[in-house]
Design a protein around this motif. Structure first.
Motif, mmCIF file in Angstrom:
data_model
loop_
_atom_site.group_PDB
_atom_site.id
_atom_site.type_symbol
_atom_site.label_atom_id
_atom_site.label_comp_id
_atom_site.label_asym_id
_atom_site.label_seq_id
_atom_site.Cartn_x
_atom_site.Cartn_y
_atom_site.Cartn_z
ATOM 1 N N TYR A 61 1.802 24.772 36.605
ATOM 2 C CA TYR A 61 1.464 24.684 35.180
ATOM 3 C C TYR A 61 2.719 24.642 34.316
ATOM 4 C CZ TYR A 61 -3.529 25.551 35.986
ATOM 5 O OH TYR A 61 -4.838 25.445 36.366
ATOM 6 N N ALA A 62 3.740 25.420 34.700
ATOM 7 C CA ALA A 62 4.996 25.416 33.940
ATOM 8 C C ALA A 62 5.661 24.046 33.996
ATOM 9 C CB ALA A 62 5.932 26.496 34.479
ATOM 10 N N SER B 159 3.818 21.740 31.800
ATOM 11 C CA SER B 159 4.072 22.054 30.393
ATOM 12 C C SER B 159 5.374 21.421 29.918
ATOM 13 C CB SER B 159 4.135 23.579 30.194
ATOM 14 O OG SER B 159 2.921 24.187 30.578
#
Length: 276
Positions: A142-143, A146
């Protein structure tokens, strides 16, 4: 003591396997031979570990260890690793190698964290660690997504400034379009296989720990839809050769869908960890 030591070596094998799959995925999309070579050597180390454990099991039991489900899974994973090494060495069919290793990783993870060959205390500890690993890998993915989203936003901002011929300081403080596009791509390149591996571990944990696990759970379906959306991103970029504004917009939309899955679908899930 010996049992816990062997368990730690199993876990090390999975970590090395994760790194190998990530590197094979990078090579598959970018034709990076250095990544392929490093992935091959990491996979070779995994194979040596697995061969040692298999021989140790033969000596320990005094037979060829394939009589139980756990033993059969282990031998199956070992065969897949062996075949993938042979394919990588002599045939160079990277597409087959990558997905063979994803399957072998799944089998190895099931074997490592399945409680039927552990003491109850060790099994419970491993299941808890499996959940932690699942969460950590997924959040790393997810990072990466992002940061990729931010680079795409900067790409669209830069594109808009160039389109309107706004030659101010804001324009020069941002990187050029090519670099912004490349960084967005590389971050997704890291995020997608990590998300795949995280989902595999999450499903294994759910089958072991959750009594009423269903594939149609909102969070499960949403997570695999996120995987599909980002897979389409790579299909568009690598196969259809979609570039520039169109792929940046798709990446932005993919991340927005990820946020919907994280917050909305997560709240609708019947078992996911933040609702328990």
């Amino acid at each position: 003591m010996l049992e816990m030591t062997m368990t730690r070596f199993y876990e090390l094998s999975i970590i090395l396997y994760v790194l190998s799959i990530l590197l094979y995925f990078i090579d598959f999309l970018q034709h990076n031979r250095k990544a392929n070579q490093l992935a091959f050597w990491l996979l070779s180390i995994v194979w040596l570990f697995q061969t040692f454990f298999f021989l140790f099991r033969i000596i320990q039991t005094g037979r060829f260890p394939v009589l139980t489900m756990s033993e059969g899974l282990y031998f199956y994973a070992w065969l897949l690793i062996t075949l993938s090494l042979v394919i990588n060495r002599f045939m160079r069919v990277d597409f087959i190698v990558f997905f063979t290793n994803v399957l072998a990783f799944l089998i190895l993870a099931i074997h490592t964290f399945a409680p039927n060959h552990q003491s109850p205390a060790v099994a419970e500890r491993l299941i808890s660690e499996l959940l932690i690993i699942h969460i950590a890998i997924t959040l790393f993915a997810y990072a990466a997504f992002s940061l990729s989203f931010i680079f795409s936003i900067l790409y669209m901002l830069q594109y808009s400034l160039l389109k309107r011929k706004k030659w101010g300081k804001r324009l020069w403080r941002m990187a050029d379009l090519t670099k912004l596009d490349f960084m967005s791509y590389v971050l997704n390149l890291l995020g997608l296989p990590m998300l795949l591996l995280g989902l595999i571990l999450g499903v294994i944990w759910a089958y072991i720990k959750v009594e009423n696990f269903h594939w149609y759970d909102a969070k499960v379906l949403g997570s695999f839809l996120v995987l599909a959306v980002y897979s389409v991103y790579f299909y568009k970029r690598a196969v259809q050769q979609v570039q520039g504004k169109a792929i940046a917009l798709w990446n932005i939309g993919s991340f927005l869908f990820l946020l919907v899955n994280f917050f909305l679908f997560g709240s609708l899930s019947r078992f996911h960890f933040w609702d328990s």
